[in-house]
Motif scaffolding. Sequence first.
Motif, PDB file in Angstrom:
ATOM      1  N   MET A   1       0.843  -1.199   0.000  1.00 36.35           N
ATOM      2  CA  MET A   1       0.000   0.000   0.000  1.00 36.35           C
ATOM      3  C   MET A   1       0.877   1.247   0.000  1.00 36.35           C
ATOM      4  SD  MET A   1      -2.716   1.251   2.852  1.00 36.35           S
ATOM      5  CE  MET A   1      -3.877  -0.037   2.552  1.00 36.35           C
ATOM      6  N   ARG A   2       0.550   2.192  -0.833  1.00 32.46           N
ATOM      7  CA  ARG A   2       1.283   3.453  -0.830  1.00 32.46           C
ATOM      8  C   ARG A   2       1.061   4.178   0.500  1.00 32.46           C
ATOM      9  NH1 ARG A   2      -0.438   6.572  -6.093  1.00 32.46           N
ATOM     10  NH2 ARG A   2      -1.050   4.782  -7.296  1.00 32.46           N
ATOM     11  N   ARG A   3       2.058   4.893   0.935  1.00 34.32           N
ATOM     12  CA  ARG A   3       1.910   5.578   2.212  1.00 34.32           C
ATOM     13  C   ARG A   3       1.712   7.072   2.002  1.00 34.32           C
ATOM     14  NH1 ARG A   3       6.247   4.336   6.321  1.00 34.32           N
ATOM     15  NH2 ARG A   3       4.713   5.419   7.584  1.00 34.32           N
ATOM     16  N   MET A   4       0.757   7.398   1.131  1.00 31.75           N
ATOM     17  CA  MET A   4       0.524   8.811   0.874  1.00 31.75           C
ATOM     18  C   MET A   4      -0.278   9.474   1.968  1.00 31.75           C
ATOM     19  SD  MET A   4      -0.142   8.972  -3.189  1.00 31.75           S
ATOM     20  CE  MET A   4      -0.430  10.722  -3.144  1.00 31.75           C
ATOM     21  N   ARG A   5      -1.051   8.654   2.721  1.00 34.78           N
ATOM     22  CA  ARG A   5      -1.943   9.244   3.701  1.00 34.78           C
ATOM     23  C   ARG A   5      -1.167  10.085   4.720  1.00 34.78           C
ATOM     24  NH1 ARG A   5      -6.650  10.629   3.412  1.00 34.78           N
ATOM     25  NH2 ARG A   5      -7.170   8.693   2.391  1.00 34.78           N
ATOM     26  N   ARG A  87      -7.047  -8.469   0.203  1.00 33.67           N
ATOM     27  CA  ARG A  87      -6.565  -8.850  -1.134  1.00 33.67           C
ATOM     28  C   ARG A  87      -6.673  -7.669  -2.089  1.00 33.67           C
ATOM     29  NH1 ARG A  87      -9.987 -10.894  -5.418  1.00 33.67           N
ATOM     30  NH2 ARG A  87      -8.763 -11.964  -7.034  1.00 33.67           N
ATOM     31  N   LEU A  88      -7.792  -6.959  -1.991  1.00 34.66           N
ATOM     32  CA  LEU A  88      -8.009  -5.845  -2.909  1.00 34.66           C
ATOM     33  C   LEU A  88      -7.066  -4.674  -2.600  1.00 34.66           C
ATOM     34  CD1 LEU A  88      -9.966  -5.500  -5.245  1.00 34.66           C
ATOM     35  CD2 LEU A  88     -11.545  -4.352  -3.686  1.00 34.66           C
ATOM     36  N   VAL A  89      -6.895  -4.389  -1.340  1.00 37.89           N
ATOM     37  CA  VAL A  89      -5.980  -3.306  -0.949  1.00 37.89           C
ATOM     38  C   VAL A  89      -4.568  -3.623  -1.463  1.00 37.89           C
ATOM     39  CG1 VAL A  89      -4.839  -2.237   1.042  1.00 37.89           C
ATOM     40  CG2 VAL A  89      -7.316  -2.553   1.054  1.00 37.89           C
ATOM     41  N   GLU A  90      -4.164  -4.856  -1.256  1.00 39.49           N
ATOM     42  CA  GLU A  90      -2.817  -5.267  -1.675  1.00 39.49           C
ATOM     43  C   GLU A  90      -2.685  -5.248  -3.201  1.00 39.49           C
ATOM     44  OE1 GLU A  90      -0.163  -5.911   0.058  1.00 39.49           O
ATOM     45  OE2 GLU A  90       1.035  -6.515  -1.683  1.00 39.49           O
ATOM     46  N   ALA A  91      -3.686  -5.788  -3.876  1.00 39.22           N
ATOM     47  CA  ALA A  91      -3.576  -5.950  -5.330  1.00 39.22           C
ATOM     48  C   ALA A  91      -3.659  -4.622  -6.079  1.00 39.22           C
ATOM     49  CB  ALA A  91      -4.667  -6.892  -5.833  1.00 39.22           C
ATOM     50  N   LEU A 131     -12.816  -2.769  14.601  1.00 45.34           N
ATOM     51  CA  LEU A 131     -11.805  -1.918  13.977  1.00 45.34           C
ATOM     52  C   LEU A 131     -10.417  -2.542  14.155  1.00 45.34           C
ATOM     53  CD1 LEU A 131     -10.741   0.799  12.814  1.00 45.34           C
ATOM     54  CD2 LEU A 131     -10.788   1.675  15.158  1.00 45.34           C
ATOM     55  N   ARG A 132     -10.123  -3.016  15.360  1.00 43.13           N
ATOM     56  CA  ARG A 132      -8.800  -3.629  15.620  1.00 43.13           C
ATOM     57  C   ARG A 132      -8.625  -4.906  14.814  1.00 43.13           C
ATOM     58  NH1 ARG A 132      -9.340  -2.062  21.871  1.00 43.13           N
ATOM     59  NH2 ARG A 132      -8.449   0.024  21.705  1.00 43.13           N
ATOM     60  N   ARG A 133      -9.686  -5.675  14.764  1.00 44.42           N
ATOM     61  CA  ARG A 133      -9.640  -6.928  14.002  1.00 44.42           C
ATOM     62  C   ARG A 133      -9.395  -6.629  12.515  1.00 44.42           C
ATOM     63  NH1 ARG A 133     -12.449 -11.683  15.683  1.00 44.42           N
ATOM     64  NH2 ARG A 133     -12.969 -13.083  13.961  1.00 44.42           N
ATOM     65  N   ALA A 134     -10.092  -5.618  12.014  1.00 40.46           N
ATOM     66  CA  ALA A 134      -9.961  -5.257  10.593  1.00 40.46           C
ATOM     67  C   ALA A 134      -8.557  -4.713  10.300  1.00 40.46           C
ATOM     68  CB  ALA A 134     -11.009  -4.220  10.220  1.00 40.46           C
ATOM     69  N   THR A 135      -8.044  -3.917  11.195  1.00 40.06           N
ATOM     70  CA  THR A 135      -6.715  -3.330  11.008  1.00 40.06           C
ATOM     71  C   THR A 135      -5.659  -4.436  10.936  1.00 40.06           C
ATOM     72  OG1 THR A 135      -7.416  -1.357  12.201  1.00 40.06           O
ATOM     73  CG2 THR A 135      -5.048  -1.713  11.975  1.00 40.06           C
ATOM     74  N   VAL A 138      -6.381  -6.665   7.591  1.00 36.72           N
ATOM     75  CA  VAL A 138      -6.176  -5.992   6.300  1.00 36.72           C
ATOM     76  C   VAL A 138      -4.758  -5.411   6.214  1.00 36.72           C
ATOM     77  CG1 VAL A 138      -7.007  -4.117   4.798  1.00 36.72           C
ATOM     78  CG2 VAL A 138      -8.640  -5.514   6.074  1.00 36.72           C
ATOM     79  N   GLY A 139      -4.192  -5.082   7.361  1.00 37.66           N
ATOM     80  CA  GLY A 139      -2.838  -4.540   7.341  1.00 37.66           C
ATOM     81  C   GLY A 139      -2.792  -3.032   7.459  1.00 37.66           C
TER      82      GLY A 139
END
Lengths: 288, 96
Positions: A1-5, A87-91, A131-135, A138-139
């Motif tokens: 993931m790009r770290r633009m945020r 998967r989508l975030v990574e891809a 939220l913690r589980r998702a973080t 998903v990474g």
Amino acid sequence: MRRMRGQLTRDRFGLGWRAELAAGILTHLDRIDVVEIIAEDHFRAGRTGLRALRALAMQVPVLLHGVSLGLASTVAVDDARLDRMARLVEATGAEAWSEHLAFVRGGGIEIGHLAAPPRSEASAAGAVANLRRATERVGSAPLLENIATLVDPPASTLDEADWTARIVDDGDAKLLLDLHNLYANAVNFGEEPLALLRRFPLERVRAVHLSGGVWIEGPRKARRLLDDHLHDVPAEVLALLRALGAAAPQPLTVILERDGRYPPMARLLEQLDAARQALGEGRAMARP
Amino acid sequence: MSSPRLEAFLARLYADEHARHAFLSNPHSSAAAAGLDADEVAALVAVDRDGLIMAARSFEAKRRGHRRHRLMRWSGLPGSPISKIIARGRLFMRRR
């Protein structure tokens, strides 16, 4: 993931990616800084589909937007859904992802859309746990979006601003603040929109949604504002963006959402320009 | 207040017209029969009835929209059952 945020240094303005708008978006990338893609539309994408999204993300920063996880629930979010998002975030190389503070199912029944849970200590704790589980799964942490509701959620013990603040504080989360959702909830339940905005944890806002809606009539002539994404952004919502720009100095990513009755691209670009102007005026008001 | 049981009850109210009608006719007994605790039952008896009905209509419209969207995507795929049926129909018409 790009770290633009974390490196964002200026306000950005973009559109929700829809098939009907794709050609218009691609031919106006000089006026569109970012696009937001509905994640669920691509959960089952094959390699070709993912390559296409990746190619899009090479041209313009992409944000992924989830609509079906149901994070604001006392029930644990489904790992399989989180894995699809991961998967989508990574891809795609999306720079960030977001999801709503909503529940969307219960007892095996799919509601079909975003529903406001009872706003209580228990649902806030459930949202933080999810939220913690998702973080972890998903990474990266999602931005959390406030939703519009036509029904005052029953069995609530906290109001919307306090409930949202509790979740983002306890979960150390960032907000995707939907200003039309906020406006609709305010007018539907007797609050002053600007006062409601100021009670939200504005220092945690990183992104903004803008859209429009329509007044609908229910039983006994009751009228409520429905957030339908089929109408232009009203002036009242731009006024909230102006106020947000004055109150929140951090750079913001502003996304215009439109889900149908598509006007010509020129009209959507005009609305993006109006958003630029409103946020800019707010920034100017905040300068000493 | 909020629990998996309460969320399940709300999901049914939002998505199931018969359950909603039964609830609106007799909120107390309907909520109590679902095994909700006294506070939850009391909160549901005091529910925003207009909002509940409007929200349920809105969710139904969304579900219809999702079904249409899925059907259009499914039927648009080459080789999908609907596209095969359409192709056979065209072949039949040409033969006539």
